[in-house]
Design a protein around this motif. Sequence first.
Motif, PDB file in Angstrom:
ATOM      1  N   ASP A 161      74.579  11.315 -46.958  1.00 34.55           N
ATOM      2  CA  ASP A 161      73.616  11.955 -47.853  1.00 34.55           C
ATOM      3  C   ASP A 161      74.334  12.775 -48.918  1.00 34.55           C
ATOM      4  O   ASP A 161      73.925  12.792 -50.087  1.00 34.55           O
ATOM      5  CB  ASP A 161      72.671  12.851 -47.053  1.00 34.55           C
ATOM      6  CG  ASP A 161      71.710  12.058 -46.181  1.00 34.55           C
ATOM      7  OD1 ASP A 161      71.503  10.865 -46.466  1.00 34.55           O
ATOM      8  OD2 ASP A 161      71.183  12.620 -45.211  1.00 34.55           O
ATOM      9  N   ILE A 217      74.888  12.818 -42.396  1.00 35.30           N
ATOM     10  CA  ILE A 217      74.773  13.885 -43.384  1.00 35.30           C
ATOM     11  C   ILE A 217      75.779  13.677 -44.504  1.00 35.30           C
ATOM     12  O   ILE A 217      75.469  13.867 -45.677  1.00 35.30           O
ATOM     13  CB  ILE A 217      74.960  15.258 -42.717  1.00 35.30           C
ATOM     14  CG1 ILE A 217      73.835  15.505 -41.702  1.00 35.30           C
ATOM     15  CG2 ILE A 217      74.960  16.373 -43.759  1.00 35.30           C
ATOM     16  CD1 ILE A 217      74.011  16.772 -40.892  1.00 35.30           C
ATOM     17  N   ARG A 261      74.361  20.213 -48.065  1.00 38.13           N
ATOM     18  CA  ARG A 261      73.998  19.275 -47.013  1.00 38.13           C
ATOM     19  C   ARG A 261      72.481  19.260 -46.783  1.00 38.13           C
ATOM     20  O   ARG A 261      71.888  18.204 -46.535  1.00 38.13           O
ATOM     21  CB  ARG A 261      74.712  19.642 -45.707  1.00 38.13           C
ATOM     22  CG  ARG A 261      76.218  19.419 -45.751  1.00 38.13           C
ATOM     23  CD  ARG A 261      76.883  19.861 -44.455  1.00 38.13           C
ATOM     24  NE  ARG A 261      78.320  19.679 -44.509  1.00 38.13           N
ATOM     25  CZ  ARG A 261      78.953  18.556 -44.192  1.00 38.13           C
ATOM     26  NH1 ARG A 261      78.254  17.519 -43.794  1.00 38.13           N
ATOM     27  NH2 ARG A 261      80.255  18.473 -44.268  1.00 38.13           N
ATOM     28  N   VAL A 265      65.626   9.983 -40.213  1.00 42.91           N
ATOM     29  CA  VAL A 265      66.151  11.350 -40.202  1.00 42.91           C
ATOM     30  C   VAL A 265      66.905  11.597 -38.904  1.00 42.91           C
ATOM     31  O   VAL A 265      66.295  11.650 -37.847  1.00 42.91           O
ATOM     32  CB  VAL A 265      65.004  12.376 -40.334  1.00 42.91           C
ATOM     33  CG1 VAL A 265      65.569  13.793 -40.222  1.00 42.91           C
ATOM     34  CG2 VAL A 265      64.286  12.208 -41.657  1.00 42.91           C
ATOM     35  N   MET A 295      68.546  22.929 -41.587  1.00 45.77           N
ATOM     36  CA  MET A 295      68.411  21.502 -41.852  1.00 45.77           C
ATOM     37  C   MET A 295      67.130  20.963 -41.214  1.00 45.77           C
ATOM     38  O   MET A 295      66.345  20.242 -41.850  1.00 45.77           O
ATOM     39  CB  MET A 295      69.624  20.742 -41.307  1.00 45.77           C
ATOM     40  CG  MET A 295      69.555  19.235 -41.490  1.00 45.77           C
ATOM     41  SD  MET A 295      69.782  18.726 -43.217  1.00 45.77           S
ATOM     42  CE  MET A 295      71.574  18.863 -43.321  1.00 45.77           C
ATOM     43  N   LYS A 348      63.897  19.422 -43.213  1.00 41.39           N
ATOM     44  CA  LYS A 348      63.507  18.026 -43.014  1.00 41.39           C
ATOM     45  C   LYS A 348      62.071  17.907 -42.505  1.00 41.39           C
ATOM     46  O   LYS A 348      61.340  17.002 -42.914  1.00 41.39           O
ATOM     47  CB  LYS A 348      64.480  17.341 -42.056  1.00 41.39           C
ATOM     48  CG  LYS A 348      65.828  17.030 -42.700  1.00 41.39           C
ATOM     49  CD  LYS A 348      66.728  16.222 -41.792  1.00 41.39           C
ATOM     50  CE  LYS A 348      67.985  15.779 -42.533  1.00 41.39           C
ATOM     51  NZ  LYS A 348      68.890  14.990 -41.674  1.00 41.39           N
ATOM     52  N   GLY A 359      70.262  15.989 -47.322  1.00 40.08           N
ATOM     53  CA  GLY A 359      69.481  15.408 -46.234  1.00 40.08           C
ATOM     54  C   GLY A 359      68.011  15.321 -46.565  1.00 40.08           C
ATOM     55  O   GLY A 359      67.330  14.354 -46.202  1.00 40.08           O
TER      56      GLY A 359
END
Length: 415
Positions: free
Chosen positions: A109, A106, A20, A95, A64, A68, A24
């Motif tokens: 993605d 997510i 994930r 985002v 995450m 990002k 992302g």
Amino acid sequence: MPVTATSSAVEAVYRIESARIIAGTARIVRDVGIAEEIAQDALVAALEQWPEDGVPDRPGAWLMATAKHRAIDLVRRRETYARKLAEAGRALEDVPPPEPADLDGIDDDLLRLIFTSCHPVLSTEARVALTLRLLGGLGTDEIARAFLVRESTVAQRIVRAKRTLGRTGVPFEVPSGPERPARLGSVLDVIYLIFNEGYAATAGDDLLRPALCEDALRLARLLAGLMDREPEVHGLAALLELQASRTRARTGADGTPLLLAEQNRARWDHLLIRRGFAALERAHALGGAPGPYTLQAAIAACHARAARWSDTDWPVIAALYGRLVAVAPSPVVELNRAVAVSMAQGPEAGLALTDALLDDPALAGYHLLPSVRGDLLERLGRGEEARAAFVRASELTRNARERELLLARAEGVSR
């Protein structure tokens, strides 16, 4: 929490969340190789900070968010000042925050990552290695051990795959229109290939590699959740659930392979069977002509419904193989159909179909062709020919356990 315990927690969370996080991040940087590097940077940051600050309440969300933010910083550094602000603004708008309500974004993605790692521009070996790396969370050493190749070989495949994706400009997206079903076939094939290698190892000392089966099952379930309206996705999930249900019964206590007729069906996993039936029902409910994975799942379901070997509905299985040959013709499917026909109509009918495959170059080194012939010849009372066929099959297989079984069968043929 002690440092070693914290490190173990970080690694466990990363193993679960890495796909994930990479997915992302790849949406921002549009490069799976760079996305993986950024995700690993986030892992390093966690290893540095968590021992001092403690494990966050939502560690996956922390990783995450960290990844990002680093991805956005990278985008900013790449562009000129004016362009950088515009790109960063768009990236920030795109985002979603790492909150539970954001799971749909997510998942989108993840779907993009699956289609990217299984892109047909890559070789089959590269697709498998990259998928296990990015979506399975496996290290190069684990992939190498599973497929009995050198770690350097796996590493090269992964590096080349990432370069190829970047060089050819493969978009980080789920294809639409007519390209989507064609690309979906590649995705399903990769997951099936991973499962098959775990279910019946091509080479080595063990018949089974359960970890690969588990990885493939997890990917199939993930895909079924992401593409709920695609019948073949549920067909593949059903097939893998039903096949995996037999795992515990496929070998004896000493690891010796057991044929389907010899398996203790009480050891089959009935939870997986129920899951398989549910997925197959979903595939049928979506309508349309059944695809190859749905048909194979229907065959597996026939075996799962039979409480005993003698209860198996072989005429239905033979008919399903006939439909499978029409949908996805291949010599291997023809060989499997020959086995089903032999059980439904007798060994002579099966042997005729099997012998028609003897000159097929695709099966020249396939050990199951002489193995099937050996079984049929033995049932027909042609002992010497059966023994020679089993010996030939033992010479072709690269799996030690299968070789032992085939030689035992040759030895056990009545003279």
